[in-house]
Design a protein around this motif. Sequence first.
Motif, PDB file in Angstrom:
ATOM      1  N   VAL A  17      -6.247 -15.028  -6.638  1.00 49.88           N
ATOM      2  CA  VAL A  17      -6.204 -13.570  -6.598  1.00 49.88           C
ATOM      3  C   VAL A  17      -5.634 -13.039  -7.908  1.00 49.88           C
ATOM      4  CG1 VAL A  17      -5.960 -13.534  -4.083  1.00 49.88           C
ATOM      5  CG2 VAL A  17      -3.922 -13.548  -5.512  1.00 49.88           C
ATOM      6  N   ASP A  18      -5.808 -11.745  -8.145  1.00 48.98           N
ATOM      7  CA  ASP A  18      -5.347 -11.133  -9.391  1.00 48.98           C
ATOM      8  C   ASP A  18      -3.824 -11.025  -9.423  1.00 48.98           C
ATOM      9  OD1 ASP A  18      -7.968 -10.807 -10.205  1.00 48.98           O
ATOM     10  OD2 ASP A  18      -8.105  -8.745  -9.449  1.00 48.98           O
ATOM     11  N   ARG A  19      -3.285 -11.026 -10.618  1.00 49.41           N
ATOM     12  CA  ARG A  19      -1.851 -10.832 -10.819  1.00 49.41           C
ATOM     13  C   ARG A  19      -1.495  -9.385 -10.474  1.00 49.41           C
ATOM     14  NH1 ARG A  19       2.250 -12.685 -14.724  1.00 49.41           N
ATOM     15  NH2 ARG A  19       3.663 -10.953 -15.226  1.00 49.41           N
ATOM     16  N   PRO A  20      -0.490  -9.168  -9.615  1.00 50.76           N
ATOM     17  CA  PRO A  20      -0.097  -7.793  -9.279  1.00 50.76           C
ATOM     18  C   PRO A  20       0.576  -7.093 -10.464  1.00 50.76           C
ATOM     19  CG  PRO A  20       0.764  -9.396  -7.690  1.00 50.76           C
ATOM     20  CD  PRO A  20       0.300 -10.165  -8.873  1.00 50.76           C
ATOM     21  N   VAL A  21       0.509  -5.770 -10.462  1.00 51.20           N
ATOM     22  CA  VAL A  21       1.141  -4.953 -11.495  1.00 51.20           C
ATOM     23  C   VAL A  21       2.134  -4.008 -10.813  1.00 51.20           C
ATOM     24  CG1 VAL A  21       0.791  -3.250 -13.318  1.00 51.20           C
ATOM     25  CG2 VAL A  21      -0.905  -5.073 -12.963  1.00 51.20           C
ATOM     26  N   PRO A  22       3.415  -4.073 -11.156  1.00 51.15           N
ATOM     27  CA  PRO A  22       4.393  -3.215 -10.484  1.00 51.15           C
ATOM     28  C   PRO A  22       4.216  -1.743 -10.840  1.00 51.15           C
ATOM     29  CG  PRO A  22       5.442  -4.458 -12.250  1.00 51.15           C
ATOM     30  CD  PRO A  22       4.044  -4.980 -12.142  1.00 51.15           C
ATOM     31  N   GLY A  23       4.280  -0.891  -9.808  1.00 52.14           N
ATOM     32  CA  GLY A  23       4.247   0.552  -9.995  1.00 52.14           C
ATOM     33  C   GLY A  23       5.645   1.125  -9.929  1.00 52.14           C
ATOM     34  N   PRO A  24       5.782   2.425  -9.768  1.00 50.69           N
ATOM     35  CA  PRO A  24       7.100   3.052  -9.695  1.00 50.69           C
ATOM     36  C   PRO A  24       7.940   2.477  -8.558  1.00 50.69           C
ATOM     37  CG  PRO A  24       5.411   4.709 -10.044  1.00 50.69           C
ATOM     38  CD  PRO A  24       4.687   3.429  -9.766  1.00 50.69           C
ATOM     39  N   GLY A  25       9.167   2.102  -8.871  1.00 47.94           N
ATOM     40  CA  GLY A  25      10.072   1.579  -7.868  1.00 47.94           C
ATOM     41  C   GLY A  25       9.778   0.160  -7.425  1.00 47.94           C
ATOM     42  N   GLN A  26       8.876  -0.509  -8.101  1.00 45.94           N
ATOM     43  CA  GLN A  26       8.480  -1.856  -7.699  1.00 45.94           C
ATOM     44  C   GLN A  26       8.872  -2.892  -8.743  1.00 45.94           C
ATOM     45  OE1 GLN A  26       4.202  -1.356  -7.132  1.00 45.94           O
ATOM     46  NE2 GLN A  26       4.509  -1.064  -4.932  1.00 45.94           N
ATOM     47  N   GLY A  67      12.905 -15.065  -4.620  1.00 43.35           N
ATOM     48  CA  GLY A  67      12.361 -15.330  -5.949  1.00 43.35           C
ATOM     49  C   GLY A  67      13.163 -14.659  -7.038  1.00 43.35           C
ATOM     50  N   GLN A  68      12.589 -14.651  -8.232  1.00 38.29           N
ATOM     51  CA  GLN A  68      13.271 -14.111  -9.405  1.00 38.29           C
ATOM     52  C   GLN A  68      12.439 -12.992 -10.016  1.00 38.29           C
ATOM     53  OE1 GLN A  68      13.993 -16.914 -12.644  1.00 38.29           O
ATOM     54  NE2 GLN A  68      15.961 -15.927 -13.016  1.00 38.29           N
ATOM     55  N   VAL A  69      13.114 -11.903 -10.377  1.00 38.04           N
ATOM     56  CA  VAL A  69      12.435 -10.761 -10.988  1.00 38.04           C
ATOM     57  C   VAL A  69      11.938 -11.147 -12.379  1.00 38.04           C
ATOM     58  CG1 VAL A  69      12.683  -8.382 -11.789  1.00 38.04           C
ATOM     59  CG2 VAL A  69      13.867  -9.124  -9.692  1.00 38.04           C
ATOM     60  N   ILE A  70      10.626 -10.940 -12.618  1.00 42.27           N
ATOM     61  CA  ILE A  70      10.063 -11.232 -13.941  1.00 42.27           C
ATOM     62  C   ILE A  70       9.491  -9.992 -14.612  1.00 42.27           C
ATOM     63  CG2 ILE A  70       9.575 -13.646 -13.408  1.00 42.27           C
ATOM     64  CD1 ILE A  70       6.607 -12.818 -13.091  1.00 42.27           C
ATOM     65  N   GLU A  71       9.350  -8.895 -13.850  1.00 43.70           N
ATOM     66  CA  GLU A  71       8.814  -7.653 -14.428  1.00 43.70           C
ATOM     67  C   GLU A  71       9.236  -6.493 -13.540  1.00 43.70           C
ATOM     68  OE1 GLU A  71       4.442  -5.727 -15.627  1.00 43.70           O
ATOM     69  OE2 GLU A  71       4.609  -7.868 -15.134  1.00 43.70           O
ATOM     70  N   VAL A  72       9.555  -5.362 -14.137  1.00 45.07           N
ATOM     71  CA  VAL A  72       9.935  -4.186 -13.358  1.00 45.07           C
ATOM     72  C   VAL A  72       9.030  -3.018 -13.730  1.00 45.07           C
ATOM     73  CG1 VAL A  72      12.326  -4.943 -13.193  1.00 45.07           C
ATOM     74  CG2 VAL A  72      11.665  -3.374 -15.011  1.00 45.07           C
ATOM     75  N   GLY A  73       8.763  -2.164 -12.738  1.00 45.86           N
ATOM     76  CA  GLY A  73       7.972  -0.973 -12.966  1.00 45.86           C
ATOM     77  C   GLY A  73       8.852   0.213 -13.318  1.00 45.86           C
ATOM     78  N   PRO A  74       8.247   1.387 -13.518  1.00 44.66           N
ATOM     79  CA  PRO A  74       9.033   2.596 -13.780  1.00 44.66           C
ATOM     80  C   PRO A  74       9.975   2.915 -12.621  1.00 44.66           C
ATOM     81  CG  PRO A  74       6.682   2.959 -14.191  1.00 44.66           C
ATOM     82  CD  PRO A  74       6.794   1.639 -13.490  1.00 44.66           C
ATOM     83  N   ASP A  75      11.075   3.571 -12.927  1.00 44.61           N
ATOM     84  CA  ASP A  75      12.032   4.052 -11.922  1.00 44.61           C
ATOM     85  C   ASP A  75      12.717   2.921 -11.152  1.00 44.61           C
ATOM     86  OD1 ASP A  75      11.316   6.696 -12.597  1.00 44.61           O
ATOM     87  OD2 ASP A  75       9.632   6.634 -11.200  1.00 44.61           O
ATOM     88  N   VAL A  76      12.806   1.747 -11.762  1.00 45.62           N
ATOM     89  CA  VAL A  76      13.600   0.661 -11.194  1.00 45.62           C
ATOM     90  C   VAL A  76      14.941   0.673 -11.916  1.00 45.62           C
ATOM     91  CG1 VAL A  76      13.849  -1.843 -11.000  1.00 45.62           C
ATOM     92  CG2 VAL A  76      11.646  -0.750 -10.484  1.00 45.62           C
ATOM     93  N   HIS A  77      16.033   0.848 -11.179  1.00 42.37           N
ATOM     94  CA  HIS A  77      17.342   1.069 -11.809  1.00 42.37           C
ATOM     95  C   HIS A  77      18.387   0.006 -11.454  1.00 42.37           C
ATOM     96  CE1 HIS A  77      15.780   4.973 -12.948  1.00 42.37           C
ATOM     97  NE2 HIS A  77      15.534   5.254 -11.679  1.00 42.37           N
TER      98      HIS A  77
END
Length: 341
Positions: A17-26, A67-77
């Motif tokens: 499957v395709d690699r997901p892309v984080p959106g706002p808050g994700q 798991g471990q965070v490897i990428e954050v989307g907008p509005d992740v604080h």
Amino acid sequence: MLAAYLPGNSTVRLAEVDRPVPGPGQVLLAMKASTICGSDLRAIYREHLGEGPEAYQDVVAGHEPAGQVIEVGPDVHRLGVGARVVVYHISGCGQCDECRRGYQISCTSPQRAAYGWQRDGGHAELLLAEERDLLELPDSLSYLDGACVACGFGTAYEALCRVDVSGRDRLLITGLGPVGLAVGLLAKKLGASFVVGTDPSPERRAAAERLGAVDAAVPGTDEELTGLLGDGAEVAVDCSGAGVAQATAIRHTRRWGRVGLVGEGGQLTVDVSEALIHRQLTVHGSWVSSTGRMAELLERLDRWGLHPEVVVSDTFGLAEASEAYALADAGLSGKVGIVWP
């Protein structure tokens, strides 16, 4: 990326499957551990029985991820790249009373989506998650520890808090699968003075005694339990989801005692006056946990030096998910996990 799906009929389907892309808050997580729950087996793996919150929507399976965070989307604080996290496996609307209390499990909004049931779960190389659904994993705990907390140990801890187990109490556990083991291990840390477990499987009884989750494990006849507990335990927790065992838990709880029902499924018929009212029993139905209670559990596991992964008997790579599910479904092992390097 590789992902595992559960089409029913006791099968596992692997797909790219395709690699997901984080959106706002994700955030995007690299999966490290994703364990298999009895609910996955009961309601998805064998056949798709679920309706409402158990309606499987042909998503990536697995509702016990860490798991471990490897990428954050907008509005992740709150979380940054590199954070080690446990996924609370229900993403609620965030607005209802249940969500405001942290019990997203009980959210009734159409927006509610459980990881591995209505939105992609942890049986993939990467997982897209809402920041609000993530709890930081203490450094002392492994990712496999975290996956065990995501549902099983969180569920066990919630139930023990509901029935208020302490050093005053003897505890009866009916059902010594992974959740029953978690109940016993946690109850010991909370001070339970004597823990008895029942299960028809000799393998599971032996594992419970070997791990120290119980002081005694028996098949569960009335004679055996009366011999061990006399007029009954102060507290009983059913983790089997079987009506016969649920009735056993109630029958062997002493007057004024407390019963927690955790195992999903089963049909329970009791004489309400004789079994409950006249014996002054308090019965709690307990469904998973809250984010607040789960965070509390993670902190206590760190303090206690208790590692939930001790209930894991077998681990597999994602490509071996079919073998992992078949072993878990046999009902003779401990917890089964899918892990990544």
